[in-house]
Design an enzyme around this catalytic site. Structure first.
Site, mmCIF file in Angstrom:
data_model
loop_
_atom_site.group_PDB
_atom_site.id
_atom_site.type_symbol
_atom_site.label_atom_id
_atom_site.label_comp_id
_atom_site.label_asym_id
_atom_site.label_seq_id
_atom_site.Cartn_x
_atom_site.Cartn_y
_atom_site.Cartn_z
ATOM 1 N N GLU A 41 32.137 37.735 44.498
ATOM 2 C CA GLU A 41 33.674 37.830 44.575
ATOM 3 C C GLU A 41 34.620 38.808 45.890
ATOM 4 O OE1 GLU A 41 37.694 38.967 41.220
ATOM 5 O OE2 GLU A 41 35.304 39.105 41.321
ATOM 6 N N LYS A 110 40.550 31.497 41.469
ATOM 7 C CA LYS A 110 40.241 31.855 40.087
ATOM 8 C C LYS A 110 41.090 31.815 38.521
ATOM 9 C CE LYS A 110 38.834 36.455 38.128
ATOM 10 N NZ LYS A 110 38.059 37.454 38.733
ATOM 11 N N CYS A 144 34.351 35.308 38.840
ATOM 12 C CA CYS A 144 33.725 36.439 37.732
ATOM 13 C C CYS A 144 34.323 35.983 36.351
ATOM 14 C CB CYS A 144 34.809 37.649 38.708
ATOM 15 S SG CYS A 144 34.627 39.126 37.960
#
Length: 260
Positions: A41, A110, A144
């Protein structure tokens, strides 16, 4: 298909050094026979770079960062998934780019931002099934914290993903250890997919990272794992046909549509 993943010690705020590190890993991964390299990430900026630096280094989905990663992919004959700060107008997203270097690019944003640090720096993306195909493998992307919500992995599995790649920035601590050592294997097993969860290592001015990158198979076993400390280039074979028995025994996706 053979895949590779770099547990990476990114330098916060030094995009040039981080891209050079990704290029070196791409060369090593390709030499090892891999067709895909996954890095963490915000690998391009470093996760701990901070809001002002994210905005300074942010690049559009078709901008300089994408162009450079695409060139690296083409030069080494390997596809790359890398986390970067994406700019769209006045907005900044925590994104992951897939590029094969020969014309296929895809960007995932994300959707579940973690803590005030991320919420102050980024706009959340809309939950989406961003999918590409590589070497006959259907690949979906998360980032994540997204993987900690089972709905996100299930959505990709129902869309036909064989492999879910998850660039991450997991901090050191007991919860991080639990996620790496238990949750990733469960996500793979309960959806009958491969999950590649690839973390940072070391520390920057804001965070200390857990390492513990993992590549899990549909039967819940680990195909590759990294230690808690130090850079590591992992390799794993992704062959969905090897897990036909597991899918036959654990028919979760099929049974979702059956009446009780």
């Amino acid at each position: 298909m053979r895949i590779a993943a770099l547990q990476m010690h990114a330098i916060a705020g030094d995009g040039e050094a981080n891209i050079e590190r990704i290029a070196a890993a791409a060369a090593d991964a390709a030499a090892g026979g891999a067709k895909l390299l996954i890095v963490p990430e915000l690998a391009v900026t470093g996760y701990g770079a901070g809001e002002a630096t994210f905005q300074r280094l942010a690049s559009p989905a078709t901008g300089e960062v994408a162009a450079r990663l695409s060139t690296i992919a083409r030069d080494h004959g390997i596809a790359i998934v890398a986390g970067f700060a994406e700019q769209e107008g006045t907005l900044t997203y925590n994104s992951a780019l897939f590029t094969d270097g020969i014309g296929t690019n895809a960007v995932y944003r994300k959707s579940h931002l973690y803590g005030e640090y991320e919420r102050n720096a980024f706009k959340p993306g809309v939950p989406a099934s961003v999918m590409v195909e590589l070497g006959g493998i259907r690949l979906g992307m998360l980032i994540c914290y997204d993987v900690e919500f089972p709905e996100n992995v299930r959505r990709l599995a129902l869309a036909g993903a064989d492999l879910v790649v998850v660039p991450t920035a997991l901090p050191k601590g007991s919860s991080g250890t639990f996620i790496a050592n238990h949750m990733i294997q469960v996500r793979a097993f309960e959806n009958q997919v491969f999950v590649a969860y690839i973390n940072h290592c070391g520390a920057d001015d804001n965070f200390t990272y857990a390492g513990l990158s993992r590549i899990a198979a549909p039967d819940g076993k680990l195909l590759a794992e990294a230690p808690g400390e130090g850079e590591t280039l992992l390799f794993a074979e992704v062959r969905p046909e090897d897990y036909a028995r597991s899918r036959a025994e654990n028919t979760y996706l099929v049974d979702l549509g059956r009446p009780g």
